[in-house]
Design an enzyme around this catalytic site. Structure first.
Site, short mmCIF file in Angstrom:
data_model
loop_
_atom_site.label_atom_id
_atom_site.label_comp_id
_atom_site.label_asym_id
_atom_site.label_seq_id
_atom_site.Cartn_x
_atom_site.Cartn_y
_atom_site.Cartn_z
N ASP A 120 0.84 -1.19 0.00
CA ASP A 120 0.00 0.00 0.00
C ASP A 120 0.88 1.25 0.00
OD1 ASP A 120 -1.88 1.95 0.28
OD2 ASP A 120 -2.70 1.24 2.18
N LEU A 121 1.03 1.87 -1.16
CA LEU A 121 1.90 3.04 -1.28
C LEU A 121 1.25 4.30 -0.71
CD1 LEU A 121 3.41 2.53 -4.86
CD2 LEU A 121 4.43 1.97 -2.65
N HIS A 152 -8.18 7.46 -22.75
CA HIS A 152 -7.97 6.07 -23.13
C HIS A 152 -7.42 6.02 -24.55
CE1 HIS A 152 -9.55 4.09 -19.59
NE2 HIS A 152 -10.62 4.86 -19.61
N ASP A 171 -1.84 2.37 -26.90
CA ASP A 171 -1.38 1.66 -25.70
C ASP A 171 -0.14 0.81 -25.98
OD1 ASP A 171 -3.44 2.74 -24.27
OD2 ASP A 171 -4.59 0.89 -24.07
#
Length: 389
Positions: free
Chosen positions: A63-64, A129, A158
């Site tokens: 968990d950053l 996107h 992408d």
């Protein structure tokens, strides 16, 4: 390599590097992890796309958002050469993981940041996107008919714009460093998927720079303006039909195709007259629509006319060319059973052939490598800073 990315571009980049021999540690949060894990179809809780993109990698779940989680990452960094991330620009800075902090942890670290529009400019922090990146790159404008752009079937921005350019820049940076004793300064790489996709238009932009006109959608030689370069439906009685891809641009190929179909050839066939091209397209469509794709595949197999079947995805692995080239391999997984996976075109058998990891599967081992003892590990687990599986 530490891979903080998720979904497609970053994981595709690190898969390429894993197949080339890199040791990749996938860093995921302690919640749901990479979103692709949960996307169907699944086997034993792992989505098929996630499985394909993350074979050969290890998984660390941390968990950053917690200070102790960020401390875990910083303690790991001296043991790694490259960090890949695909957060929206500014996310790591808000977590306190600024370039200065990362450099302090590892002065020789290569950080590769993959983002939609790049780390600077007015759109740097704008959401998007693949379709948005392609829109601004110009690639979306070229496909489809004269009235409407068509969405490409593959995520060009992408993968071609992000993953491949990120891989190239990481490899180039490593190569420039030379042997271990070479210069190893902190390096921050900025990869924009929009700019990467735009690079695919280099020849057309070159013409534009010399006074040429951009190809009109549905009217250029390679995007629908020529009958000799397009797709044609066959007579197959299946949902969506079966199609052939015709690429008979050169006169010898066009003559071979038209000759096989008993159709005449004229010099005007190679011009830009739209009415004539429409008539030729109708002639080809009528002829090729009389028989099945299998028939044409057999009939044109020995005709040098640049005609191939449009394969559906579930047909790829069985095509003789792909079988002969070893384009697919079977990945053995004692837990989930064997599955057919794509071989990346790297010239060698894939090296990343272990199954994709469970979330946090290697957390304990990775932390031990960074010097954490059992007491520290248990403390992190109890406070949910890290997760194991």
């Amino acid at each position: 390599m530490l891979d903080l990315s998720r979904l497609l571009p970053g994981p595709f980049c690190t898969l390429i590097l894993a197949d080339l021999g890199a040791e990749v540690t996938k860093v995921e949060d302690t919640g749901g992890g990479d979103y692709l894990r949960a996307m169907p179809p699944q086997r034993d809780g792992l989505g098929g796309a996630f499985y394909a993109l993350n074979r050969g990698k290890r998984s660390l779940s941390v968990d950053l958002k917690q200070a102790e989680g960020r401390e875990v990452l910083l303690r790991l960094l001296p043991h790694y050469d490259v960090l890949v991330e695909s957060f929206r620009p500014g996310v790591l800075d808000r977590l306190g993981l600024t370039p200065e902090v990362l450099e302090g942890a590892n002065p020789a670290l290569i950080v590769c940041r993959i983002s939609g529009y790049g780390q600077s400019g007015p759109l740097a922090r704008r959401a998007g996107h693949d379709i948005n990146f392609q829109a601004l790159a110009g690639t979306l404008a070229l496909g489809g008919d004269a009235s409407t752009p068509a969405i490409p079937g593959a995520q060009l921005a992408d993968v071609a714009g992000g993953a491949l350019w990120a891989t190239i820049r990481i490899l180039a940076t490593l190569a420039q460093r030379g042997p271990p004793a070479g210069h190893r300064a902190f390096t921050d790489l900025d990869v924009s998927m929009t700019e990467g996709a735009m690079s695919l238009l280099l020849p057309w932009l070159g013409d534009l720079a010399f006074g040429g006109l951009p190809p009109r959608r549905g009217a250029g030689v390679l995007n629908g303006g020529r009958a000799a370069y397009g797709t044609y439906r066959c007579a197959d009685d299946v949902s969506g039909g079966r199609h052939l891809a015709v690429g008979a641009l050169e006169p010898k190929f066009w003559q071979a195709l038209r000759g096989h179909l008993n159709q005449p050839v004229a010099m005007s066939d190679f011009g830009d007259d739209e009415e004539h091209q429409a008539a030729l397209r109708e002639q080809l469509a009528d002829a090729l629509g009389t028989s099945s794709r299998a028939h044409w595949w057999s009939a044109l197999e020995t005709v040098d006319a640049c005609v191939e079947p449009v394969l559906e995805l579930d047909e790829l692995a069985d095509h003789p060319q792909h079988r002969a080239r070893g384009s697919f391999f079977e990945l053995e997984d004692p837990q989930r059973g064997p599955s057919e996976q794509l071989t990346l075109p790297l010239g060698e058998p894939p090296l990343a052939t272990t199954p994709a990891p469970r979330q946090g599967e290697h957390s304990a081992a990775i932390l031990a490598e960074a010097g954490y003892d059992d007491h520290e590990l248990q403390s992190l687990l109890q406070r949910r800073v890290v997760r194991t599986s």
